[in-house]
Design an enzyme around this catalytic site. Structure first.
Site, PDB file in Angstrom:
ATOM      1  N   GLU A  32     -41.052   9.053 -64.135  1.00  0.00           N
ATOM      2  CA  GLU A  32     -41.966  10.002 -64.650  1.00  0.00           C
ATOM      3  C   GLU A  32     -42.887   9.674 -65.882  1.00  0.00           C
ATOM      4  OE1 GLU A  32     -43.101  13.065 -63.283  1.00  0.00           O
ATOM      5  OE2 GLU A  32     -44.237  12.984 -65.097  1.00  0.00           O
ATOM      6  N   LEU A  36     -40.615  15.875 -66.620  1.00  0.00           N
ATOM      7  CA  LEU A  36     -39.773  16.212 -65.486  1.00  0.00           C
ATOM      8  C   LEU A  36     -40.395  17.497 -65.073  1.00  0.00           C
ATOM      9  CD1 LEU A  36     -36.125  15.060 -65.723  1.00  0.00           C
ATOM     10  CD2 LEU A  36     -37.921  13.903 -64.274  1.00  0.00           C
ATOM     11  N   GLY A  37     -40.322  17.642 -63.668  1.00  0.00           N
ATOM     12  CA  GLY A  37     -40.912  19.010 -63.067  1.00  0.00           C
ATOM     13  C   GLY A  37     -42.113  18.833 -62.501  1.00  0.00           C
ATOM     14  N   LYS A  49     -47.203  31.731 -63.494  1.00  0.00           N
ATOM     15  CA  LYS A  49     -46.330  33.111 -63.220  1.00  0.00           C
ATOM     16  C   LYS A  49     -45.912  33.641 -64.761  1.00  0.00           C
ATOM     17  CE  LYS A  49     -47.737  31.910 -60.131  1.00  0.00           C
ATOM     18  NZ  LYS A  49     -48.405  30.819 -59.360  1.00  0.00           N
ATOM     19  N   GLY A 180     -60.414  30.185 -54.531  1.00  0.00           N
ATOM     20  CA  GLY A 180     -59.184  29.628 -53.545  1.00  0.00           C
ATOM     21  C   GLY A 180     -58.044  30.104 -54.461  1.00  0.00           C
ATOM     22  N   VAL A 259     -61.805  23.869 -57.469  1.00  0.00           N
ATOM     23  CA  VAL A 259     -62.216  23.571 -56.123  1.00  0.00           C
ATOM     24  C   VAL A 259     -61.319  22.818 -55.365  1.00  0.00           C
ATOM     25  CG1 VAL A 259     -64.790  24.243 -56.665  1.00  0.00           C
ATOM     26  CG2 VAL A 259     -63.901  21.893 -56.994  1.00  0.00           C
ATOM     27  N   GLY A 260     -60.033  22.640 -55.655  1.00  0.00           N
ATOM     28  CA  GLY A 260     -58.985  21.967 -54.838  1.00  0.00           C
ATOM     29  C   GLY A 260     -58.430  20.705 -55.815  1.00  0.00           C
ATOM     30  N   ASP A 299     -47.783  16.443 -52.579  1.00  0.00           N
ATOM     31  CA  ASP A 299     -49.252  16.548 -52.709  1.00  0.00           C
ATOM     32  C   ASP A 299     -49.796  15.344 -52.430  1.00  0.00           C
ATOM     33  OD1 ASP A 299     -48.656  19.183 -53.524  1.00  0.00           O
ATOM     34  OD2 ASP A 299     -50.259  18.991 -55.397  1.00  0.00           O
ATOM     35  N   HIS A 434     -32.446  50.055 -46.884  1.00  0.00           N
ATOM     36  CA  HIS A 434     -33.422  51.026 -47.278  1.00  0.00           C
ATOM     37  C   HIS A 434     -32.878  51.689 -48.669  1.00  0.00           C
ATOM     38  CE1 HIS A 434     -35.869  54.469 -46.428  1.00  0.00           C
ATOM     39  NE2 HIS A 434     -35.102  55.238 -47.019  1.00  0.00           N
TER      40      HIS A 434
HETATM   41  P1  NAD Z   1     -58.238  25.808 -52.748  1.00  0.00           P
HETATM   42  O1  NAD Z   1     -58.570  24.860 -51.765  1.00  0.00           O
HETATM   43  O2  NAD Z   1     -56.868  26.604 -52.620  1.00  0.00           O
HETATM   44  O3  NAD Z   1     -59.453  26.478 -53.094  1.00  0.00           O
HETATM   45  C1  NAD Z   1     -60.613  25.818 -53.308  1.00  0.00           C
HETATM   46  C2  NAD Z   1     -61.862  26.834 -53.222  1.00  0.00           C
HETATM   47  O4  NAD Z   1     -63.032  26.287 -53.682  1.00  0.00           O
HETATM   48  C3  NAD Z   1     -61.984  27.034 -51.770  1.00  0.00           C
HETATM   49  O5  NAD Z   1     -62.104  28.175 -51.322  1.00  0.00           O
HETATM   50  C4  NAD Z   1     -63.291  26.192 -51.466  1.00  0.00           C
HETATM   51  O6  NAD Z   1     -64.169  26.844 -50.519  1.00  0.00           O
HETATM   52  C5  NAD Z   1     -63.992  26.669 -53.089  1.00  0.00           C
HETATM   53  N1  NAD Z   1     -65.089  25.704 -53.337  1.00  0.00           N
HETATM   54  C6  NAD Z   1     -65.369  24.174 -53.139  1.00  0.00           C
HETATM   55  N2  NAD Z   1     -66.267  23.673 -53.641  1.00  0.00           N
HETATM   56  C7  NAD Z   1     -66.891  24.711 -54.211  1.00  0.00           C
HETATM   57  C8  NAD Z   1     -68.212  24.789 -54.853  1.00  0.00           C
HETATM   58  N3  NAD Z   1     -68.734  23.707 -55.314  1.00  0.00           N
HETATM   59  N4  NAD Z   1     -68.790  25.973 -55.371  1.00  0.00           N
HETATM   60  C9  NAD Z   1     -67.773  27.241 -55.142  1.00  0.00           C
HETATM   61  N5  NAD Z   1     -66.635  27.199 -54.403  1.00  0.00           N
HETATM   62  C10 NAD Z   1     -66.154  25.938 -53.904  1.00  0.00           C
HETATM   63  O7  NAD Z   1     -57.797  24.881 -54.035  1.00  0.00           O
HETATM   64  P2  NAD Z   1     -57.231  25.246 -55.402  1.00  0.00           P
HETATM   65  O8  NAD Z   1     -57.432  26.847 -55.576  1.00  0.00           O
HETATM   66  O9  NAD Z   1     -57.822  24.472 -56.354  1.00  0.00           O
HETATM   67  O10 NAD Z   1     -55.721  24.867 -55.466  1.00  0.00           O
HETATM   68  C11 NAD Z   1     -55.267  23.460 -55.094  1.00  0.00           C
HETATM   69  C12 NAD Z   1     -54.009  23.542 -54.659  1.00  0.00           C
HETATM   70  O11 NAD Z   1     -53.110  24.033 -55.327  1.00  0.00           O
HETATM   71  C13 NAD Z   1     -54.192  24.171 -53.236  1.00  0.00           C
HETATM   72  O12 NAD Z   1     -53.320  23.342 -52.159  1.00  0.00           O
HETATM   73  C14 NAD Z   1     -53.203  25.405 -53.383  1.00  0.00           C
HETATM   74  O13 NAD Z   1     -52.567  25.689 -52.131  1.00  0.00           O
HETATM   75  C15 NAD Z   1     -52.170  25.121 -54.573  1.00  0.00           C
HETATM   76  N6  NAD Z   1     -51.573  26.022 -55.166  1.00  0.00           N
HETATM   77  C16 NAD Z   1     -50.922  26.949 -54.572  1.00  0.00           C
HETATM   78  C17 NAD Z   1     -50.487  28.175 -55.571  1.00  0.00           C
HETATM   79  C18 NAD Z   1     -49.461  28.937 -54.792  1.00  0.00           C
HETATM   80  O14 NAD Z   1     -48.892  28.594 -53.855  1.00  0.00           O
HETATM   81  N7  NAD Z   1     -49.443  30.175 -55.410  1.00  0.00           N
HETATM   82  C19 NAD Z   1     -50.877  28.410 -56.694  1.00  0.00           C
HETATM   83  C20 NAD Z   1     -51.866  27.629 -57.057  1.00  0.00           C
HETATM   84  C21 NAD Z   1     -52.311  26.482 -56.529  1.00  0.00           C
END
Ligand code: NAD
Length: 445
Positions: A32, A36-37, A49, A180, A259-260, A299, A434
């Site tokens: 790592e 860790l984590g 959270k 997202g 955005v991902g 991931d 309940h």
């Molecule tokens: P995501 O894919 O959930 O959301 C990204 C959003 O950005 C999408 O709705 C997309 O349409 C939008 N987008 C993309 N390009 C854009 C642009 N140029 N302009 C405007 N909008 C645009 O990704 P995330 O929110 O970055 O999260 C990443 C990962 O982490 C995901 O797989 C998510 O499930 C995970 N995550 C999970 C949790 C949880 O379980 N509670 C919390 C945080 C993150």
């Protein structure tokens, strides 16, 4: 010494695999480079959270009149919230370290690089030392994706989620690019702490992968509360805190880009025969890659980027490696997911739209959360929804979609039903305590 298993990455996938293989008496080395984590524990689920809980306490205190409580001079101390978050993370990281120590797993702190691989041996270098193992498990996770938007790179106003979590001070105002999961959780945090928030989402709705009726309830509440949500809006360029989208200019002190995320393949360059799928490592149902002694979990596989999926993948992969009978598989159709907005959203299984895509005839049952007495008692003025998707032919439960607090805490009951393929008649035999909000499942199914 030749290890049975070398694991690169100490997140939920890596530490779960390390613990399970060590417990089975195998020699395991885990590398790592940071703490860790992994993302979840250090810069993801847990710190978010922790901060969200602090924000919720403040928000509830300032919105307590509806329960007959008046709190005056309510204030928050963001530095104290951050300090608490750091302590929570530190304790949990120490817990993982302890668990791995207990199992006599070798943990190496440093950047691991694969040097070579044959079907019998994988050679890894780290901190100038060389390590050999029969099997390799890649659990290197993901990193924040930076989209190729002009003005985004080296822009001091731009944050990713890691920057936002580390910030000593709250922004005065924020634009969140990407509505997202990450985007909406941070929108919740900042809004509850009084920061003006604008969310810009390219798709026609925020949280586009979730049930649209559930999402609509959240969007309606957040818009009423003052969060600006722009959907179907693509960001064209950035200039400091100025964001141009669909020809309009929006401005804030900070711009959070969420955005991902993308698979992290650093250090794996020597595995030039490793098959990828859209930039992530391709694996089979046991997380085995195309290389016989190489597995990938979490991931980095780009499958479903959730910590609980990573941990389950690791359990299945180690089981396969140890040739445990019966071999376990992952029920990808029954993975729960939660969005920690306020109210929370939780879901498992398919949506109505997915059923239609798959040509599965379904029945849909919808019930407002207000059918639950406990929900009514504790969620004054709030709405919520429970939506259940069942197979129209055999009445098995295929999907459950919820909005309303605290649905994250009982979605597991629905996951169990989907995982076991329960019919509505079978599920009806389950007794729910309940009064709990979980009774909504009993009412709806
Ligand atoms: P995501 O894919 O959930 O959301 C990204 C959003 O950005 C999408 O709705 C997309 O349409 C939008 N987008 C993309 N390009 C854009 C642009 N140029 N302009 C405007 N909008 C645009 O990704 P995330 O929110 O970055 O999260 C990443 C990962 O982490 C995901 O797989 C998510 O499930 C995970 N995550 C999970 C949790 C949880 O379980 N509670 C919390 C945080 C993150």
């Amino acid at each position: 010494m030749k290890y049975f298993l070398a694991i690169i990455g100490g997140g939920p996938a890596g530490y779960t695999a390390a613990e399970k293989a060590s417990k089975a008496g195998k020699d395991v080395v885990l590398f790592e480079q940071s703490s860790l984590g992994g993302t979840c524990l250090n810069v993801g689920c847990i710190p978010t959270k922790s901060l969200l809980y602090g924000a919720k306490q403040y928000y509830n205190a300032t919105h307590a009149q509806k329960y007959g409580v008046t709190a005056e001079n309510v204030a928050f101390d963001f530095a104290a919230m951050q300090k608490r978050k750091t302590i929570v993370v530190r304790k949990l990281v120490a817990g993982i370290k302890q668990r791995l120590n207990n199992e006599h797993c070798t943990v190496v702190n440093g950047f691991a690089k694969v040097e070579s691989r044959t079907d019998e041996c994988v050679t890894i270098s780290c901190n100038g030392e060389t390590y050999e193992a029969e099997n390799l498990m890649i659990c290197t996770g993901s990193t924040n994706f930076v989209p190729p938007i002009p003005g985004i790179k080296d822009n001091p106003a731009v944050w990713d989620s890691t920057d936002a979590l580390a910030a000593a001070e709250l922004p005065k105002s924020i634009i969140i690019v990407g509505g997202g999961v990450i985007g909406m959780e941070f929108a919740t945090l900042y809004h509850e702490l009084g920061v003006p928030v604008t969310v810009i989402e390219a798709m026609p709705t925020i949280l586009p992968n979730l049930d649209p009726e559930v999402v609509a309830l959240l969007a309606e509440k957040y818009k009423k509360a003052g969060i600006t949500i722009l959907t179907g809006t693509k960001v064209e360029s950035l200039d400091g805190g100025k964001v141009t989208a669909n020809g309009e200019v929006y401005e804030a002190e900070r711009v959070l880009v969420s955005v991902g995320r993308r698979a992290n393949l650093n250090g794996l360059e020597a595995l030039n025969e490793l098959e990828l799928n859209r930039g992530a490592i391709k694996m089979d149902e046991f997380c085995k890659t195309n290389l016989p002694n190489v597995y990938a979990c979490g991931d980095v596989t780009g499958k479903i980027m959730l910590a609980h999926v990573a941990a389950r993948q690791a359990e299945v992969a180690v089981g396969r490696m140890l040739k445990q009978i019966p071999l376990q598989r992952i029920a990808y159709n029954a993975i729960p997911s939660v969005v920690y907005t306020n109210p929370e959203i939780a879901s498992v299984g398919i949506t109505e739209a997915q059923a239609a895509e798959m040509s599965i005839p379904v029945e849909v049952t919808k019930l407002p959360m207000t059918f639950s007495g406990r929900f009514m008692a504790e969620n004054e003025g709030e709405t919520g929804l429970c939506k259940v998707i069942t197979d129209a032919k055999n009445h098995s439960i295929l999907g459950v979609h919820l909005i309303g607090n605290p649905c994250s805490e009982f979605i597991a009951a629905a996951s169990f039903a989907v995982r076991m393929g329960y019919t509505t008649a079978e599920f009806q035999q389950v007794v729910f305590p309940h009064p709990t909000v979980s009774e909504i499942l009993h009412e709806a199914i």
